[in-house]
Design a protein around this motif. Structure first.
Motif, PDB file in Angstrom:
ATOM      1  N   THR A 162     -10.607   5.008 -25.107  1.00  0.00           N
ATOM      2  CA  THR A 162      -9.223   5.077 -24.218  1.00  0.00           C
ATOM      3  C   THR A 162      -9.757   5.527 -23.029  1.00  0.00           C
ATOM      4  O   THR A 162     -10.808   5.712 -22.434  1.00  0.00           O
ATOM      5  CB  THR A 162      -8.401   6.466 -24.760  1.00  0.00           C
ATOM      6  N   SER A 163      -8.400   5.806 -21.988  1.00  0.00           N
ATOM      7  CA  SER A 163      -9.090   6.082 -20.693  1.00  0.00           C
ATOM      8  C   SER A 163      -9.664   7.236 -20.253  1.00  0.00           C
ATOM      9  O   SER A 163     -10.277   7.805 -19.574  1.00  0.00           O
ATOM     10  CB  SER A 163      -7.596   6.084 -19.671  1.00  0.00           C
ATOM     11  N   ASP A 223      -7.736  -1.462 -22.776  1.00  0.00           N
ATOM     12  CA  ASP A 223      -7.256  -0.097 -22.338  1.00  0.00           C
ATOM     13  C   ASP A 223      -8.476   0.312 -21.482  1.00  0.00           C
ATOM     14  O   ASP A 223      -8.229   0.935 -20.245  1.00  0.00           O
ATOM     15  CB  ASP A 223      -6.924   0.937 -23.323  1.00  0.00           C
TER      16      ASP A 223
END
Ligand code: NAD
Length: 493
Positions: free
Chosen positions: A45-46, A213
């Motif tokens: 994820t970020s 992402d």
């Protein structure tokens, strides 16, 4: 897509430590020769990106001040560690990608050459100086590292492609975050074990796993100064436009459709074996793979056709770990189905299937295809326009050399091309008129060595500074220009 698995299976490397990804979704990593599940690739994820970039950003403050001769010592250590582990690295590549061990060893050696070349950074990074650009005024350039760079890699060379970037980036004083392909994340677990053994300061090299992402987070993060991408054309375009919109330098290497032109004076036996190897090596999963073999004249076509069908039919397909195997599987069932569909489209559009690699493969344990040879291919067929990325030889006939060049130059892709000839003037004309940037003369896969630069044109490359070699220093540094005048007439001397 996605299975839930132990998130420790494949880990990120951030701030000098192995850490678990924050991923909630995982994709299975499959050995394409056996369909055995090798691991679970975290779709991070970020948050993972933020952690990695923060570490790289902090590390940059000290690393940029570390003398270049000290920085390259880590690369000398890395080279020695890789030399000592070629076999283990090559086996990892074969297991997760499928290419033969010989091909995998070649790709490890290419990676090592990148490290070797990057140790030349004290020379590459030298600036320029000119005295008296005006009376009493001097000028010099300084190639300054810029900060955090990110690398985003494709599946087809699990080890080699990221090495086109990171050794040059860190040798020139930047720090780096790498995102390997989620389909082949395992080899870089081994590579980071070796990086750790070099004693590289924490945060200089970071590893984050994921898919779109993570890529988007890297393309938009304010502390990422530049992006190095290799992969398909649609994603290359996305990364180029998104990165540029967020103020970053981008070099985005995309897909390909490579033409090989055979002139009547070619040394036919060698030309055909070289062209065949170009198309089917690594099961056709190379951006420099030959695709359309354009024969100039009827006689040339006939000779190439009969020789190539015979040779292609003799290729042994199987698990790349098996030493007598000459061609491994393609990466996935999806890739296999796509390639089969392209072969079918050629047949439907009037081409002739001279050797059908779709036959007798479904009983094999992995995602196998045998080499296919398709004759009478013409320019408007789908198969002549799209990247196949599989072991499919396309044969085409034209009347003149000019027609061959013109066809190739109308193609949207422009990565590499090969001419088979013994003629100097024909070679000269070809080098002058062919659009692709990487040209082979009687060389099937003219991959530039580490000290030259790599990259194509049109839909095969977005950006302006190509990968590795001396050019990459321009990508990884900002050229400061200092103009100096000393005001005092002086006193002390
Ligand atoms: P790909 O574009 O699917 O994936 C490349 C990387 O982009 C991966 O890390 C992946 O996670 C990421 N990605 C995939 N989809 C994305 C999306 N929608 N948004 C953001 N990121 C995304 O490419 P691939 O299938 O892994 O690799 C094969 C392609 O790479 C072929 O087209 C081949 O020609 C090309 N390639 C080009 C070169 C070159 O030098 N030009 C070299 C090797 C491979």
């Amino acid at each position: 897509m996605g299975t839930t698995k132990n998130i420790e299976t494949i880990r990120d490397y951030i701030d000098g430590k192995w850490v678990a990804s924050t991923a909630k979704t995982f994709v299975p990593v499959i050995n394409p020769a056996t369909k055995q599940e090798l691991g679970a690739s975290p779709l991070g994820t970020s948050e993972d990106v933020n952690r990695a970039v923060a570490s790289a950003h902090i590390a940059f403050q000290e690393w940029k001040q570390t003398p270049v001769s000290d920085r390259i010592q880590f690369l000398f250590k890395m080279k020695n560690l890789m030399d000592a582990n070629v076999e283990e690295l090559a086996r990892a590549v074969t297991r997760e990608h499928g290419k033969t061990l010989v091909e995998a060893r070649g790709s490890v050696k290419r990676a090592i050459q990148m490290v070797e070349t990057a140790t030349g950074m004290p020379t590459f990074q030298m600036g320029e100086f000119l005295e008296d650009i005006a009376r009493g005024i001097d000028c010099n350039t300084i190639k300054k590292p810029m900060g955090v760079f990110a690398g985003i890699a494709p599946f087809n060379f699990p080890i080699m492609v990221p090495f086109w970037f990171w050794p040059f980036a860190i040798a020139s004083g930047n720090t780096f975050v790498l995102k390997p392909s989620e389909r082949v994340p395992l080899t870089f677990q081994l590579v980071f074990d070796l990086i750790e053994k070099t004693g590289l300061p924490k945060g200089v090299m970071n590893l984050v796993h994921g898919g779109k992402d993570v890529v988007t987070a890297l393309c938009t993060h304010p502390d990422v100064k530049g992006l190095c991408f290799v992969g398909s054309t649609p994603v290359a375009k996305y990364i180029y436009t998104t990165g540029a919109a967020h103020g970053k330098r981008v070099q985005a290497l995309g897909g390909a459709k490579n033409f090989m032109v055979v002139l009547p004076d070619a040394v036919m036996d060698k030309a055909v074996s070289t062209a065949l190897e170009s198309v089917i090596g690594c099961a056709g999963e190379r951006c420099l793979a030959g695709s359309v073999i354009v024969c100039v004249g009827d006689e040339t076509y006939k000779e190439v056709e009969s020789r190539i069908v015979r040779s292609a039919a003799d290729i042994t397909v199987g698990d790349g770990l098996d030493t007598h195997v000459q061609m491994g599987p393609v990466i996935s069932q999806e890739a296999k189905d796509r390639i089969k569909g392209l072969i079918q489209s050629a047949q439907d559009e009037g081409a002739k299937i001279l050797l059908d690699g779709r036959k007798d493969v479904d009983q094999l344990p992995g995602y196998f295809l045998k080499p296919s040879v398709i004759g009478n291919v013409t320019e408007n067929m789908r198969v002549a326009k799209e990247e196949i990325f599989g072991p499919v030889v396309l044969l085409a006939k034209v009347k003149t050399f000019d027609e061959a060049i013109a066809w190739m130059n109308r193609c949207n892709f422009s990565n590499t091309t090969t001419l088979f000839t013994q003629s100097g003037p024909a070679t000269r004309k070809f080098c002058n008129e062919a659009d692709p940037s990487m040209i082979g003369i009687n060389i099937g896969v003219p991959a530039p060595m580490s000290y030259f630069s790599f990259g194509g044109m049109k839909d095969s490359f977005y950006g302006d500074i190509k990968a590795h070699g001396a050019a990459s220093v321009d990508f990884f540094t900002d050229k400061k220009i200092v103009t100096t005048r000393w005001m005092a007439e002086s006193s002390v001397w």
